[in-house]
Design an enzyme around this catalytic site. Structure first.
Site, PDB file in Angstrom:
ATOM      1  N   THR A 326       0.834  -1.203   0.000  1.00 39.79           N
ATOM      2  CA  THR A 326       0.000   0.000   0.000  1.00 39.79           C
ATOM      3  C   THR A 326       0.866   1.250   0.000  1.00 39.79           C
ATOM      4  O   THR A 326       1.960   1.271   0.552  1.00 39.79           O
ATOM      5  CB  THR A 326      -0.959   0.019   1.203  1.00 39.79           C
ATOM      6  OG1 THR A 326      -0.239   0.338   2.394  1.00 39.79           O
ATOM      7  CG2 THR A 326      -1.663  -1.310   1.370  1.00 39.79           C
ATOM      8  N   ASN A 378       4.616   0.149   8.350  1.00 35.95           N
ATOM      9  CA  ASN A 378       5.887   0.777   8.005  1.00 35.95           C
ATOM     10  C   ASN A 378       5.767   2.261   7.661  1.00 35.95           C
ATOM     11  O   ASN A 378       6.740   2.998   7.787  1.00 35.95           O
ATOM     12  CB  ASN A 378       6.503   0.036   6.807  1.00 35.95           C
ATOM     13  CG  ASN A 378       7.675   0.768   6.222  1.00 35.95           C
ATOM     14  OD1 ASN A 378       8.742   0.839   6.814  1.00 35.95           O
ATOM     15  ND2 ASN A 378       7.489   1.346   5.037  1.00 35.95           N
ATOM     16  N   SER A 429       9.202   0.871  14.466  1.00 36.04           N
ATOM     17  CA  SER A 429       9.577   1.993  15.315  1.00 36.04           C
ATOM     18  C   SER A 429      10.900   2.541  14.785  1.00 36.04           C
ATOM     19  O   SER A 429      11.047   2.747  13.582  1.00 36.04           O
ATOM     20  CB  SER A 429       9.689   1.529  16.770  1.00 36.04           C
ATOM     21  OG  SER A 429      10.142   2.565  17.614  1.00 36.04           O
ATOM     22  N   TYR A 443       9.466  13.556  16.486  1.00 33.23           N
ATOM     23  CA  TYR A 443       9.632  12.231  15.877  1.00 33.23           C
ATOM     24  C   TYR A 443       9.871  11.194  16.970  1.00 33.23           C
ATOM     25  O   TYR A 443       9.250  10.115  16.960  1.00 33.23           O
ATOM     26  CB  TYR A 443      10.803  12.252  14.897  1.00 33.23           C
ATOM     27  CG  TYR A 443      11.105  10.900  14.278  1.00 33.23           C
ATOM     28  CD1 TYR A 443      10.239  10.332  13.353  1.00 33.23           C
ATOM     29  CD2 TYR A 443      12.254  10.199  14.620  1.00 33.23           C
ATOM     30  CE1 TYR A 443      10.506   9.096  12.779  1.00 33.23           C
ATOM     31  CE2 TYR A 443      12.537   8.959  14.049  1.00 33.23           C
ATOM     32  CZ  TYR A 443      11.663   8.415  13.131  1.00 33.23           C
ATOM     33  OH  TYR A 443      11.929   7.183  12.574  1.00 33.23           O
ATOM     34  N   LYS A 447       7.596   7.823  17.999  1.00 33.84           N
ATOM     35  CA  LYS A 447       8.130   6.465  18.021  1.00 33.84           C
ATOM     36  C   LYS A 447       8.152   5.884  19.438  1.00 33.84           C
ATOM     37  O   LYS A 447       7.929   4.678  19.634  1.00 33.84           O
ATOM     38  CB  LYS A 447       9.525   6.442  17.397  1.00 33.84           C
ATOM     39  CG  LYS A 447       9.526   6.715  15.895  1.00 33.84           C
ATOM     40  CD  LYS A 447       8.652   5.706  15.128  1.00 33.84           C
ATOM     41  CE  LYS A 447       8.784   5.837  13.628  1.00 33.84           C
ATOM     42  NZ  LYS A 447       7.935   4.867  12.892  1.00 33.84           N
TER      43      LYS A 447
END
Length: 578
Positions: A326, A378, A429, A443, A447
């Site tokens: 995707t 992902n 992650s 960021y 994560k």
């Protein structure tokens, strides 16, 4: 040290009210913010009217934050201490909490703290001193089932706050993370948000969660009141020595955090299986159907247009799996991913930030292949810039993609996986999910949150035969550091207070990235996870930097870590300021 100006959020009751009164009683001026000062202010101010002012503030309102900080500076001349206390809990299976509930958690518990820190930092930097106390939780270090999204946002606070400390420490501004354990309060009753399916008796996890919630609330009644946390906040205001990076409060927080950090993943698992960790024990053993993972599996991968996702899609196909790859623009990017594997890879348009696109994409893939065996979460990108410089839209987009995007995908695939009795979820992650650095604070927050959500989810879905693992890649050569890296507008336009330093660090970051290996190792590891016959590990670090730094961060005391990393140039210096 007294006669300081202290701004406290969420001061209507609990920790915030306790701290406001104690801090004021020691001779400081307190601006106690709350959503309803008419209702809650009199009890907080009573007897200390000369020292406490109750002020209306909703930390989810950016304009309100700017107004209150501006009025406080105008009225008192300065803000010496910010205590970012406002927040609340969310209880329920990760699969069943709603989009609105998750956003409200993020908006209040993460972005609320960021908004206040951003608002006070210019004045604190100008005066060359200040303290920012960000209230996290025991759940910010130790995730558990049914509190997964709360743990996610508190982990986000931890990652964001540690990065902020590296960014502003040289200016005289101190950042400390307060980590309270469980205390008796309305947090567990009136202020606790519970997933609607649970309240309505239609949860797929109904009996287990019902019993767990009853136990959680019963145990909360046995805990101490908020006094210890109020005293800790007051001590932080007056402490002459530098604030530590973290400050656990309460016997459970002190002991469980230490146990978690000093124990391997396998050791922690053994402790939870032994049922010795109360709320953090494992709710159920791995169940579901036996399955041969060495054969053909249906693998859905997000963010598969390039980088890790494309490498994983092609490697999975090469090993005999069927892949739903995707991406946001399948017409543009799909052909290159499918090339040579047209009979094994099919591409689908899917934007993880769009709930309707997620639902449609997962439905189309399941209809095409008959089922989904593995989800590889992902899709994601990096946001680069000091936390003080980021915009509201930049922060929301980062969290929407990296955290909520993974949550939406899990929510979409889990009903089918539970029904068939097997499944694997690989949540990508990063090294930054354990090791925050200056310039990548939001960021890191996203994560860190992914790690907590994933660990809690693994416990929740294990009885249904679904496995969850966290992939932790270090730095690899890809367009993540170039075209896909989102450098914040303040830096791009040359108006950051940290402009010389951020330009230097960005150049160094990209120079190092150019020397790193490509994405093949990550694609291989993802495919190994797809085909692994043994149970997936909780975490899977990849790359020499991740393998080196993640264990070191976990086992190194904060003060030693900070000293050594600053010596290596991880933070800013005064030469880095505009």
């Amino acid at each position: 040290m007294n006669d300081q100006v202290v701004l406290i959020t969420g001061a209507s009751r609990g920790f915030g009210a306790e701290a406001a009164r104690r801090i004021a009683a020691r001779g400081n001026r307190v601006v106690a913010t709350m959503r309803s000062p008419e209702r809650d202010g009199p009890a907080v101010v009573a007897g200390l009217e000369d020292c406490i002012t109750a002020v209306r503030l909703d930390v989810t309102d950016p304009e309100g934050v700017e107004r209150v900080v501006g009025e406080t500076l105008a009225g008192h001349g300065r803000i010496d201490v910010l205590i970012n206390n406002a927040g609340y809990g969310l209880y329920g299976p990760i699969e069943e909490v709603s989009e609105e509930q998750v956003w409200r958690q993020v908006d209040t518990n993460v972005l609320g703290q960021w908004r206040l820190a951003k608002a006070v930092l210019p004045s604190m930097r100008a005066q060359g001193a200040g303290k920012i106390v960000n209230v996290s939780s025991l759940a910010g270090r130790v995730p558990g089932a049914w509190l997964g999204m709360y743990a996610a946002v508190k982990h986000g606070v931890e990652g964001m706050s540690e990065a902020l400390r590296f960014e502003v420490g040289h200016t005289g501004v101190q950042v400390c993370i307060l980590e309270p354990g469980m205390y008796v309060s309305d947090w567990q009753t009136g202020s606790l948000d519970v997933a609607a399916p649970q309240l309505e008796g239609r949860s797929a996890y109904q009996e287990t969660v019902e019993a767990a919630l009853a136990n959680f609330r019963a145990r909360a009644k046995t805990r101490p009141a908020s006094g210890s946390v109020g005293v800790a906040m007051t001590d932080m205001v007056e402490l002459e020595q530098p604030l530590p990076m973290r400050w656990p409060v309460g016997e459970d927080s002190t002991h469980l955090i230490e146990s978690r950090l000093s124990t391997t993943e396998a050791g922690w698992e053994a402790l939870r299986r032994a049922q010795t960790l109360r709320t953090w024990r494992r709710p159920g053993e791995q169940g579901g159907e036996e399955r041969d993972w060495g054969g053909e599996s249906i693998v859905l991968i997000t963010g598969a247009s390039r980088g890790f996702g494309a490498a994983a899609a092609r490697e999975c196909a090469a090993r005999g799996n069927l892949v739903a790859a995707t991406m946001r623009n399948a017409e543009r990017d799909g052909a290159a991913v499918r090339e040579g594997f047209e009979d094994r890879i099919e591409t689908f348009a899917l934007d993880v930030t769009d709930p309707e696109s997620v639902a449609a994409g997962v439905e189309a893939a399941a209809e095409r292949f008959g089922r989904i065996d593995v989800l590889v979460n992902n899709a994601g990108y990096g946001l680069y810039g000091p936390l003080e410089d980021l915009s509201e839209d930049e922060c929301r987009r980062q969290l929407d993609t990296n955290l909520l995007g993974q949550w939406r995908m899990q929510q979409a695939v889990l009903p089918g996986m539970r029904e068939q009795g097997w499944g694997k979820i690989v949540n990508v992650s990063s090294l930054s999910g354990q090791v925050p650095r200056a310039t990548r604070g939001m960021y890191a927050a996203s994560k860190f949150a992914v790690e907590a959500m994933s660990e809690a989810l693994a416990d929740e879905v294990a009885p249904f035969g679904v496995q969850v693992t966290i992939l932790q890649p270090g730095q690899y050569r890809s367009d993540w550091q170039t075209s896909s890296l989102d450098v914040c507008a303040a830096v791009r336009e040359g108006r950051s207070a940290y402009q010389p330093g951020i330009e230097r660090k960005l150049e160094e970051f990209r120079a190092v990235a150019a020397t790193r290996p490509g994405s093949d190792a990550v694609g291989m590891a993802i495919t190994d996870g797809v085909q692994l016959q043994q149970r997936l590990p909780m975490r899977w670090p990849l790359g020499e930097d991740a393998l080196r730094l993640i264990p070191a961060r976990r086992t190194t005391p904060d003060d030693v870590w900070e000293r050594d990393r600053r010596a290596e140039g991880w933070g800013f210096t005064m030469e880095d300021m505009a």
